[in-house]
Design a protein around this motif. Structure first.
Motif, PDB file in Angstrom:
ATOM      1  N   VAL A  92       5.194 -59.967  29.265  1.00  0.00           N
ATOM      2  CA  VAL A  92       3.951 -59.284  28.018  1.00  0.00           C
ATOM      3  C   VAL A  92       4.938 -58.016  27.375  1.00  0.00           C
ATOM      4  CG1 VAL A  92       1.730 -57.287  28.176  1.00  0.00           C
ATOM      5  CG2 VAL A  92       1.641 -59.862  29.109  1.00  0.00           C
ATOM      6  N   ALA A  93       5.375 -57.113  29.001  1.00  0.00           N
ATOM      7  CA  ALA A  93       6.408 -56.033  28.151  1.00  0.00           C
ATOM      8  C   ALA A  93       7.819 -56.928  27.624  1.00  0.00           C
ATOM      9  CB  ALA A  93       6.858 -56.130  29.841  1.00  0.00           C
ATOM     10  N   PHE A  94       7.872 -57.945  27.328  1.00  0.00           N
ATOM     11  CA  PHE A  94       9.319 -58.655  26.689  1.00  0.00           C
ATOM     12  C   PHE A  94       8.591 -58.573  25.637  1.00  0.00           C
ATOM     13  CE2 PHE A  94      10.225 -62.761  24.313  1.00  0.00           C
ATOM     14  CZ  PHE A  94      11.121 -61.938  23.730  1.00  0.00           C
ATOM     15  N   GLY A  95       7.317 -59.447  24.585  1.00  0.00           N
ATOM     16  CA  GLY A  95       6.117 -59.347  23.516  1.00  0.00           C
ATOM     17  C   GLY A  95       6.430 -57.924  23.171  1.00  0.00           C
ATOM     18  N   GLY A  96       5.285 -57.078  24.213  1.00  0.00           N
ATOM     19  CA  GLY A  96       5.674 -55.859  23.719  1.00  0.00           C
ATOM     20  C   GLY A  96       6.435 -55.398  22.748  1.00  0.00           C
ATOM     21  N   THR A  97       7.852 -54.755  23.979  1.00  0.00           N
ATOM     22  CA  THR A  97       8.630 -54.636  23.080  1.00  0.00           C
ATOM     23  C   THR A  97       9.612 -55.304  22.103  1.00  0.00           C
ATOM     24  OG1 THR A  97       9.674 -54.117  25.620  1.00  0.00           O
ATOM     25  CG2 THR A  97      11.156 -53.860  23.976  1.00  0.00           C
ATOM     26  N   LEU A  98       9.623 -56.390  21.586  1.00  0.00           N
ATOM     27  CA  LEU A  98      10.307 -57.331  20.123  1.00  0.00           C
ATOM     28  C   LEU A  98       9.189 -56.948  19.716  1.00  0.00           C
ATOM     29  CD1 LEU A  98      12.013 -59.603  19.271  1.00  0.00           C
ATOM     30  CD2 LEU A  98      10.544 -61.090  19.810  1.00  0.00           C
ATOM     31  N   THR A  99       7.518 -56.538  19.754  1.00  0.00           N
ATOM     32  CA  THR A  99       6.885 -56.455  18.099  1.00  0.00           C
ATOM     33  C   THR A  99       7.098 -55.006  18.248  1.00  0.00           C
ATOM     34  OG1 THR A  99       5.486 -58.124  19.641  1.00  0.00           O
ATOM     35  CG2 THR A  99       4.925 -56.587  17.392  1.00  0.00           C
ATOM     36  N   LEU A 100       7.344 -54.187  19.097  1.00  0.00           N
ATOM     37  CA  LEU A 100       7.485 -52.981  18.018  1.00  0.00           C
ATOM     38  C   LEU A 100       8.909 -52.714  17.937  1.00  0.00           C
ATOM     39  CD1 LEU A 100       6.599 -49.764  18.778  1.00  0.00           C
ATOM     40  CD2 LEU A 100       7.917 -50.215  20.973  1.00  0.00           C
ATOM     41  N   CYS A 101      10.115 -53.349  18.343  1.00  0.00           N
ATOM     42  CA  CYS A 101      11.095 -53.427  17.869  1.00  0.00           C
ATOM     43  C   CYS A 101      11.241 -53.831  16.508  1.00  0.00           C
ATOM     44  CB  CYS A 101      12.061 -54.343  18.337  1.00  0.00           C
ATOM     45  SG  CYS A 101      13.206 -53.199  19.780  1.00  0.00           S
ATOM     46  N   LEU A 102      10.977 -55.002  16.165  1.00  0.00           N
ATOM     47  CA  LEU A 102      10.605 -55.380  14.917  1.00  0.00           C
ATOM     48  C   LEU A 102      10.150 -54.622  13.638  1.00  0.00           C
ATOM     49  CD1 LEU A 102      10.673 -59.548  15.872  1.00  0.00           C
ATOM     50  CD2 LEU A 102      12.736 -58.092  15.013  1.00  0.00           C
ATOM     51  N   THR A 103       8.436 -54.392  14.053  1.00  0.00           N
ATOM     52  CA  THR A 103       7.788 -53.641  13.826  1.00  0.00           C
ATOM     53  C   THR A 103       8.744 -52.267  13.344  1.00  0.00           C
ATOM     54  OG1 THR A 103       5.995 -54.287  14.641  1.00  0.00           O
ATOM     55  CG2 THR A 103       5.516 -51.872  13.273  1.00  0.00           C
ATOM     56  N   VAL A 104       9.662 -51.329  14.159  1.00  0.00           N
ATOM     57  CA  VAL A 104      10.319 -50.910  13.124  1.00  0.00           C
ATOM     58  C   VAL A 104      11.683 -50.946  12.599  1.00  0.00           C
ATOM     59  CG1 VAL A 104      11.526 -48.893  14.430  1.00  0.00           C
ATOM     60  CG2 VAL A 104       9.862 -48.851  15.035  1.00  0.00           C
ATOM     61  N   LEU A 105      12.180 -51.418  12.994  1.00  0.00           N
ATOM     62  CA  LEU A 105      12.589 -52.227  11.915  1.00  0.00           C
ATOM     63  C   LEU A 105      12.566 -52.421  10.320  1.00  0.00           C
ATOM     64  CD1 LEU A 105      15.729 -54.058  14.798  1.00  0.00           C
ATOM     65  CD2 LEU A 105      15.242 -52.159  13.092  1.00  0.00           C
ATOM     66  N   GLY A 106      10.688 -52.810  10.683  1.00  0.00           N
ATOM     67  CA  GLY A 106      10.902 -53.522   8.755  1.00  0.00           C
ATOM     68  C   GLY A 106       9.760 -52.746   8.530  1.00  0.00           C
ATOM     69  N   ALA A 107       9.363 -51.348   8.876  1.00  0.00           N
ATOM     70  CA  ALA A 107       9.414 -50.223   8.645  1.00  0.00           C
ATOM     71  C   ALA A 107      10.394 -49.204   8.296  1.00  0.00           C
ATOM     72  CB  ALA A 107       8.276 -49.696   9.551  1.00  0.00           C
ATOM     73  N   VAL A 108      11.104 -49.434   9.116  1.00  0.00           N
ATOM     74  CA  VAL A 108      12.544 -49.098   8.092  1.00  0.00           C
ATOM     75  C   VAL A 108      13.341 -49.435   6.775  1.00  0.00           C
ATOM     76  CG1 VAL A 108      14.832 -47.792   9.050  1.00  0.00           C
ATOM     77  CG2 VAL A 108      12.703 -47.904  10.676  1.00  0.00           C
ATOM     78  N   GLY A 109      12.897 -50.695   6.888  1.00  0.00           N
ATOM     79  CA  GLY A 109      13.739 -51.372   5.471  1.00  0.00           C
ATOM     80  C   GLY A 109      14.739 -52.438   6.273  1.00  0.00           C
ATOM     81  N   VAL A 110      14.954 -52.594   7.532  1.00  0.00           N
ATOM     82  CA  VAL A 110      16.440 -53.228   7.316  1.00  0.00           C
ATOM     83  C   VAL A 110      15.933 -55.037   8.014  1.00  0.00           C
ATOM     84  CG1 VAL A 110      17.687 -54.180   9.663  1.00  0.00           C
ATOM     85  CG2 VAL A 110      16.944 -51.441   9.498  1.00  0.00           C
ATOM     86  N   LEU A 111      15.013 -54.889   7.536  1.00  0.00           N
ATOM     87  CA  LEU A 111      14.260 -56.144   7.617  1.00  0.00           C
ATOM     88  C   LEU A 111      13.739 -57.025   6.934  1.00  0.00           C
ATOM     89  CD1 LEU A 111      12.995 -57.559  11.129  1.00  0.00           C
ATOM     90  CD2 LEU A 111      15.250 -57.420  10.169  1.00  0.00           C
ATOM     91  N   SER A 112      13.877 -55.680   5.741  1.00  0.00           N
ATOM     92  CA  SER A 112      13.391 -56.118   4.271  1.00  0.00           C
ATOM     93  C   SER A 112      13.911 -56.772   2.958  1.00  0.00           C
ATOM     94  CB  SER A 112      12.051 -55.570   3.696  1.00  0.00           C
ATOM     95  OG  SER A 112      12.793 -53.980   4.092  1.00  0.00           O
ATOM     96  N   GLY A 113      13.402 -57.729   2.112  1.00  0.00           N
ATOM     97  CA  GLY A 113      14.056 -58.167   1.295  1.00  0.00           C
ATOM     98  C   GLY A 113      14.631 -56.843   0.017  1.00  0.00           C
ATOM     99  N   GLY A 114      13.624 -56.003  -0.309  1.00  0.00           N
ATOM    100  CA  GLY A 114      14.215 -55.003  -1.185  1.00  0.00           C
ATOM    101  C   GLY A 114      14.790 -53.553  -0.704  1.00  0.00           C
ATOM    102  N   THR A 115      14.391 -53.194  -1.757  1.00  0.00           N
ATOM    103  CA  THR A 115      15.560 -51.605  -0.740  1.00  0.00           C
ATOM    104  C   THR A 115      14.566 -50.280  -0.112  1.00  0.00           C
ATOM    105  OG1 THR A 115      14.893 -50.620  -3.339  1.00  0.00           O
ATOM    106  CG2 THR A 115      16.924 -51.865  -2.790  1.00  0.00           C
ATOM    107  N   ALA A 116      14.264 -49.911   0.091  1.00  0.00           N
ATOM    108  CA  ALA A 116      13.319 -49.088   1.482  1.00  0.00           C
ATOM    109  C   ALA A 116      13.893 -47.361   1.057  1.00  0.00           C
ATOM    110  CB  ALA A 116      13.716 -48.558   2.321  1.00  0.00           C
TER     111      ALA A 116
END
Length: 70
Positions: free
Chosen positions: A46-70
């Protein structure tokens, strides 16, 4: 950010490894002598899943994982 596919894969792998370390640490800290191991494994999972979800959500919000410009 406009990063190449290789860099994005490297970022996701890094997030996965970091989440695995957090999950292992959480499971190790949760385990107590005489207790069932599956409870510690479940807690670490559960800790692994929560941490991975949080990391990927933050990186998506910052624009690192998105295709366009942020």
């Amino acid at each position: 950010m406009n990063l190449s596919l290789g860099v994005k894969v490297l970022v996701v792998v890094t997030c996965t490894l970091f989440s695995a370390l957090v999950g292992i640490g959480a499971g190790w800290l949760h385990h107590s002598p005489g207790a069932r191991r599956r409870d510690a494994v479940l807690f670490g999972g559960v800790a692994f899943g929560g941490t991975l979800t949080l990391c990927l959500t933050v990186l998506g919000a910052v624009g690192v994982l998105s295709g366009g410009t942020a």
